[in-house]
Design an enzyme around this catalytic site. Structure first.
Site, short mmCIF file in Angstrom:
data_model
loop_
_atom_site.label_atom_id
_atom_site.label_comp_id
_atom_site.label_asym_id
_atom_site.label_seq_id
_atom_site.Cartn_x
_atom_site.Cartn_y
_atom_site.Cartn_z
N GLU A 266 1.06 -1.06 -0.03
CA GLU A 266 0.07 0.23 -0.04
C GLU A 266 1.12 1.11 -0.06
O GLU A 266 1.68 1.51 1.00
CB GLU A 266 -0.76 0.05 1.27
CG GLU A 266 -1.94 -0.98 1.16
CD GLU A 266 -3.05 -0.99 2.25
OE1 GLU A 266 -2.87 -0.32 3.07
OE2 GLU A 266 -3.71 -2.07 2.34
N CYS A 300 -2.44 8.64 2.98
CA CYS A 300 -2.40 8.11 1.63
C CYS A 300 -3.27 8.63 0.56
O CYS A 300 -3.43 8.49 -0.58
CB CYS A 300 -2.19 6.58 1.51
SG CYS A 300 -3.33 5.74 2.33
N GLU A 399 3.79 13.40 -4.69
CA GLU A 399 3.34 13.27 -3.27
C GLU A 399 3.75 14.08 -2.58
O GLU A 399 5.03 14.14 -1.93
CB GLU A 399 3.13 11.62 -2.94
CG GLU A 399 2.36 11.66 -1.65
CD GLU A 399 2.28 10.21 -1.15
OE1 GLU A 399 3.47 9.69 -0.97
OE2 GLU A 399 1.26 9.70 -0.83
P1 NAD Z 1 8.73 4.85 4.15
O1 NAD Z 1 8.44 4.24 2.88
O2 NAD Z 1 9.61 5.96 4.15
O3 NAD Z 1 8.57 4.07 5.51
C1 NAD Z 1 7.64 3.10 5.64
C2 NAD Z 1 8.25 1.98 6.49
O4 NAD Z 1 9.16 1.28 5.61
C3 NAD Z 1 8.95 2.17 7.83
O5 NAD Z 1 8.69 1.57 8.70
C4 NAD Z 1 10.28 2.55 7.44
O6 NAD Z 1 11.41 2.12 8.43
C5 NAD Z 1 10.60 1.16 6.39
N1 NAD Z 1 11.54 0.98 5.54
C6 NAD Z 1 12.20 2.07 5.00
N2 NAD Z 1 13.23 1.54 4.11
C7 NAD Z 1 13.06 -0.06 4.14
C8 NAD Z 1 13.51 -0.74 3.29
N3 NAD Z 1 14.79 -0.73 2.64
N4 NAD Z 1 13.34 -2.27 3.74
C9 NAD Z 1 12.57 -2.48 4.59
N5 NAD Z 1 11.72 -1.40 5.26
C10 NAD Z 1 11.99 0.08 5.04
O7 NAD Z 1 7.29 5.57 4.32
P2 NAD Z 1 6.88 6.93 5.37
O8 NAD Z 1 7.55 8.06 5.04
O9 NAD Z 1 6.78 6.11 6.78
O10 NAD Z 1 5.14 6.81 5.03
C11 NAD Z 1 4.32 7.84 4.24
C12 NAD Z 1 4.07 7.08 2.82
O11 NAD Z 1 3.38 5.93 3.33
C13 NAD Z 1 3.51 7.91 2.05
O12 NAD Z 1 4.36 7.73 0.54
C14 NAD Z 1 2.19 7.47 2.01
O13 NAD Z 1 1.35 7.51 0.76
C15 NAD Z 1 2.26 6.03 2.34
N6 NAD Z 1 1.21 5.33 2.90
C16 NAD Z 1 0.23 4.71 2.16
C17 NAD Z 1 -0.90 4.07 2.39
C18 NAD Z 1 -1.72 3.28 1.87
O14 NAD Z 1 -2.54 2.69 2.02
N7 NAD Z 1 -1.65 3.03 0.28
C19 NAD Z 1 -1.31 4.32 3.79
C20 NAD Z 1 -0.27 5.24 4.81
C21 NAD Z 1 0.74 5.76 4.07
#
Ligand code: NAD
Length: 505
Positions: A266, A300, A399
């Site tokens: 997601e 999101c 975004e």
């Molecule tokens: P992010 O991708 O930076 O981080 C999300 C998670 O992934 C964190 O726990 C982070 O530590 C982990 N992560 C980062 N790099 C990684 C790697 N290489 N391997 C494994 N895990 C890793 O996202 P964010 O900034 O925390 O959240 C915001 C984003 O989330 C926005 O783009 C938003 O649209 C999206 N989002 C999507 C939904 C949906 O349902 N589509 C819902 C909420 C948020």
């Protein structure tokens, strides 16, 4: 609703433990420190003050957690559905009992306003109750009779799975992933976001107290590039449910390729809300404002592009501007606050960089466009509206993930569809029209996993949730979650009467 002072006082009591003791992980039914002494700090978006230290999980911590979830799976997979149902309801009871604590910690860790977060814990409990009741039937299959054979299907839990969540509404999102996994009979290793780690540990405590057996849920704090990466690479983990940025999704896809994991993503969005001149414009205005300025726009499914028919563009954007200028920015624990501080200084910097991009690309800043002065030193930003924008601009393609709306005019239905679909993303679309046929056509033609017609985002747990294009892979909600967390097996039985080919006779 309680006042800011009352909320602060209760938060102080709940959060003292985070300040006093470094928070570790929940592994194999125990609350343990990290294998390494390295810690990271969580700070308040309100004023940068210290909230707590958390152990930064290592590959070794992930390995212990994954092995624990592998061992626990052998028992949990065979726990009768009725028993899983009971434990999941007990978790929901525990969430409800600590809803105030969860809400206040979530607000202060993320900057989200109390008026929204006060309900987020309860929505988390609802997720557990919904999947608790589906647990006894999760393994049910189909009977598919043929002439000479009877086929039937079974569904079996996939194994230990990894859940990786973001910082925007961390508690609710983690329950949305963890509840169906546990109901299906999977065990879980959860890696919460490093910018908002508080409530994941509250969920672990609630699960522990509700009698979830050791190893069925493991929670490992830490950074994405270390703990998160190790989780996606671990051979015991059969699938990863990930919520976060599209770019991170692509990294996880590569990291998990050698171990052939099933993935559910997601990801990000740049969702259009499309307002035709025949719509109920008062309701459309409420929805447009709500769907980008609630939850700080760090959502999101937010509608961050308003496509407005040219015949009403000037008047409608004037009305948005008036509403945006009246939004109450302030302390997240103030019940009157509509927009709180952004989660982290780096995120504030990212959001504010788009004020410059808007000007460079020739859009007009009709409202906001600066840091907000609310008498506090945190990451406060003015809710912002860009007008006179076109869809090629960075403010329309990327975004921003803040309280920032880009309003773009369109001519007619075909133009609206072309603009809506000219995006790398495809999570949601919102359509406002009183022409029923047009509503149905637009719902079909806008490229997004979820469409709302004449509504803001309204969630129904049995309905599928997920995105197209760079917004995601797969769906969850209802039975879709079980399709992800379970294997379908076909069993074919012969009636004993069909001719078997005879070779070598
Ligand atoms: P992010 O991708 O930076 O981080 C999300 C998670 O992934 C964190 O726990 C982070 O530590 C982990 N992560 C980062 N790099 C990684 C790697 N290489 N391997 C494994 N895990 C890793 O996202 P964010 O900034 O925390 O959240 C915001 C984003 O989330 C926005 O783009 C938003 O649209 C999206 N989002 C999507 C939904 C949906 O349902 N589509 C819902 C909420 C948020």
């Amino acid at each position: 609703m309680s006042t800011l002072e009352e909320n602060l006082e209760r938060f102080g009591k709940y959060a003292a433990r985070f300040k006093e003791h470094t928070t570790g992980h929940y592994i194999d039914g125990e609350f343990v420190p990290g294998s390494d002494t390295a810690v990271f700090e969580s700070t308040s978006p309100v004023d940068g003050s210290f909230l707590g230290n958390f152990y930064a999980g290592t590959a070794q911590d992930i390995d212990v957690a994954a092995e624990s979830s592998r061992k626990a799976f052998e028992e949990w997979r065979n726990v009768p559905g009725a028993r899983r149902r009971k434990i999941l309801h007990a978790i929901a009871d525990g969430i409800e009992a600590r809803a105030d604590e969860i809400a206040l910690c979530e607000c202060m860790d993320t900057g989200q306003a109390y008026r929204f977060m006060s309900k987020a814990a309860l929505r988390g409990a609802e997720n557990f109750r919904y999947y608790a009741d589906l647990a006894p039937g999760a393994g049910d299959g189909l009977s598919l009779p043929a002439t000479e054979h009877m086929n039937y299907t079974l569904r079996l839990p996939l194994g230990p799975v990894g859940v990786i969540t973001p910082w925007n509404t961390p508690f609710m999102l983690s329950t949305w992933k963890i509840a169906p996994a546990l109901a299906a009979g999977c065990t879980v290793v959860h890696k919460p976001a490093e910018w908002s780690p508080m409530t994941a540990m509250l969920l672990a405590e609630i699960c522990h107290q509700a009698g979830l057996p050791a190893g069925v849920l493991n929670t490992v704090n830490g950074f994405g590039e270390s703990a998160g990466k190790a989780l996606t690479e671990h051979p015991a983990i059969k699938a990863v449910a990930f919520v976060g940025e599209s770019y991170t999704g692509s990294l996880i896809q590569a990291q998990s390729a050698p171990t052939l994991k099933r993935l559910h993503f997601e990801l990000g969005g740049k969702n259009p809300v499309i307002v035709f001149d025949d719509a109920d414009l008062d309701r459309a205005l409420d929805a447009v404002v709500f769907m980008i300025y609630s939850l700080n726009g760090e959502r999101c499914t937010s509608s961050s592009r308003a496509l407005v028919q040219r015949s009403i563009y000037d008047e409608f954007t004037r009305r948005i501007t008036a509403r945006v200028n009246r939004l109450k920015v302030g302390h997240p624990l103030d019940p009157a606050t509509e927009v709180g501080p952004l989660v982290h200084p780096r995120h504030l910097e990212k959001v504010m960089s788009y004020f410059k991009f808007a000007q460079e690309d020739g859009a007009t800043i009709a409202a906001g466009g600066k840091a907000a002065d609310v008498g506090l030193p945190g990451q406060f930003v003015q809710p912002t509206l860009f007008t006179q924008a076109d869809n090629k601009m960075r403010i329309a393609q990327e975004e921003i993930f803040g309280p920032v709306l880009t309003a773009i005019p369109f001519e007619d239905e075909a133009d609206a569809i072309a603009i809506a679909n000219d995006s790398p993303y495809g999570l949601t679309g919102y359509i406002w029209t009183n022409d029923l046929g047009r509503g149905i056509r637009m719902a079909r033609d806008v490229e997004a996993g979820m469409i709302w017609v004449n509504s803001e985002n309204n969630r129904h747990l049995p309905a599928p949730f997920g995105g197209m294009k760079a917004s995601g892979i797969g769906r969850d909600g209802g039975d879709w979650s079980f399709e992800f967390y379970m294997e379908t097996k076909n069993v074919c039985l012969s009636y004993g009467s069909h001719a078997i080919p005879k070779l070598g006779k």
